[in-house]
Write a protein that holds these residues in place. Sequence first.
Motif, PDB file in Angstrom:
ATOM      1  N   PRO A 117     -58.286  73.647  33.196  1.00 32.25           N
ATOM      2  CA  PRO A 117     -59.151  73.783  32.525  1.00 32.25           C
ATOM      3  C   PRO A 117     -59.542  75.455  31.142  1.00 32.25           C
ATOM      4  N   LYS A 118     -60.103  74.359  30.246  1.00 31.47           N
ATOM      5  CA  LYS A 118     -59.783  76.342  29.186  1.00 31.47           C
ATOM      6  C   LYS A 118     -61.890  76.614  29.430  1.00 31.47           C
ATOM      7  N   PHE A 119     -61.656  78.078  29.627  1.00 28.45           N
ATOM      8  CA  PHE A 119     -63.287  78.485  30.009  1.00 28.45           C
ATOM      9  C   PHE A 119     -63.988  79.475  29.028  1.00 28.45           C
ATOM     10  N   SER A 120     -65.271  78.919  28.897  1.00 29.67           N
ATOM     11  CA  SER A 120     -65.525  80.416  28.054  1.00 29.67           C
ATOM     12  C   SER A 120     -66.883  81.470  29.278  1.00 29.67           C
ATOM     13  N   LEU A 121     -67.124  82.436  29.217  1.00 32.95           N
ATOM     14  CA  LEU A 121     -68.356  82.483  29.108  1.00 32.95           C
ATOM     15  C   LEU A 121     -68.896  83.963  28.517  1.00 32.95           C
ATOM     16  N   TYR A 122     -70.500  84.255  28.824  1.00 29.50           N
ATOM     17  CA  TYR A 122     -70.974  85.644  27.876  1.00 29.50           C
ATOM     18  C   TYR A 122     -70.502  86.920  29.086  1.00 29.50           C
ATOM     19  N   VAL A 123     -70.246  88.190  28.807  1.00 33.94           N
ATOM     20  CA  VAL A 123     -70.093  88.805  29.888  1.00 33.94           C
ATOM     21  C   VAL A 123     -70.453  90.429  29.432  1.00 33.94           C
ATOM     22  N   ASP A 124     -71.375  91.315  29.844  1.00 34.36           N
ATOM     23  CA  ASP A 124     -72.280  92.264  29.688  1.00 34.36           C
ATOM     24  C   ASP A 124     -70.778  93.581  29.784  1.00 34.36           C
ATOM     25  N   LYS A 125     -69.705  93.223  28.763  1.00 35.25           N
ATOM     26  CA  LYS A 125     -69.153  94.703  28.402  1.00 35.25           C
ATOM     27  C   LYS A 125     -69.460  95.749  28.180  1.00 35.25           C
ATOM     28  N   GLU A 126     -71.081  96.721  28.724  1.00 41.66           N
ATOM     29  CA  GLU A 126     -71.193  97.500  28.859  1.00 41.66           C
ATOM     30  C   GLU A 126     -70.934  98.272  30.294  1.00 41.66           C
ATOM     31  N   ARG A 127     -71.030  97.075  31.056  1.00 36.00           N
ATOM     32  CA  ARG A 127     -71.297  97.022  32.410  1.00 36.00           C
ATOM     33  C   ARG A 127     -69.936  96.301  33.109  1.00 36.00           C
ATOM     34  N   TYR A 128     -69.222  95.820  32.704  1.00 38.55           N
ATOM     35  CA  TYR A 128     -68.505  94.822  33.160  1.00 38.55           C
ATOM     36  C   TYR A 128     -67.080  95.144  32.381  1.00 38.55           C
ATOM     37  N   THR A 129     -65.823  95.178  33.645  1.00 34.30           N
ATOM     38  CA  THR A 129     -64.523  94.859  32.790  1.00 34.30           C
ATOM     39  C   THR A 129     -63.989  93.417  32.677  1.00 34.30           C
ATOM     40  N   VAL A 130     -63.736  92.689  31.929  1.00 30.39           N
ATOM     41  CA  VAL A 130     -62.608  91.527  32.333  1.00 30.39           C
ATOM     42  C   VAL A 130     -61.345  91.603  32.509  1.00 30.39           C
ATOM     43  N   ASN A 131     -60.974  91.509  33.816  1.00 28.45           N
ATOM     44  CA  ASN A 131     -59.467  91.014  34.226  1.00 28.45           C
ATOM     45  C   ASN A 131     -59.154  90.156  34.526  1.00 28.45           C
ATOM     46  N   GLU A 132     -57.198  90.043  34.498  1.00 30.66           N
ATOM     47  CA  GLU A 132     -56.579  88.566  35.031  1.00 30.66           C
ATOM     48  C   GLU A 132     -56.209  89.349  36.019  1.00 30.66           C
TER      49      GLU A 132
END
Length: 215
Positions: free
Chosen positions: A91-106
């Motif tokens: 499925p598709k997904f979405s969420l909110y992330v604190d980009k000041e503290r966390y890096t999003v990787n695949e």
Amino acid sequence: MTIKKRWAAGLLTGCLCLGLLAGCGGRSDPEPTPTPTPAEETQTTPDIPGTIVDIPDPETTPETGEFTLELEGMSEQVTMTLVEGQFPDGPKFSLYVDKERYTVNEIDGYCYLTTDAGDSIYAEIGFRPGGTAKDLSGSLLREYGTMQSTESYGEIRLGENPARHIGGRTMASIYDAYLIDVDGGCVTLVLCYPPEAAEGAAVRLLASLETLTLS
């Protein structure tokens, strides 16, 4: 907004033409003033490397949101940024992330929220085709190391999603896993953190997972 810009541009053009007519005493027709072309708005989107990235639709979902977290007995206002994607064969997904503290990787079709602390603190979001929360609950955590203890917390609600919650502990880390049944498989959310981060980083990462939407 584009309609308003075009109306304003047309009004400005009309005013300019009237001014030219007055200055020339009406003796000759002025050359038409070209209508300014509205500047295209650029949209910035959080970037997940790989194939799971989609662009958030600002008409339906805001790109940022304000969230209040309870951290070690204190309330803290945190601005989070929308990240969207799609699991391979899922499925598709979405969420909110604190980009000041966390890096999003695949990595290999899994979405990771990581910190500078390396692999001791992270959230993993994945999809297991053909799996179910019931079947995975007994074996999933063994993939992350030798568990000294495990516990099943049963069915809970994680944000808008019903989920099966299981937990485990190795010598160095605590693991919390949330399993969500969807069409064609099971979405797995795994938090990893050291015991001393239970009231800090774990709360922040869990707040992100609670905003997860699936479609």
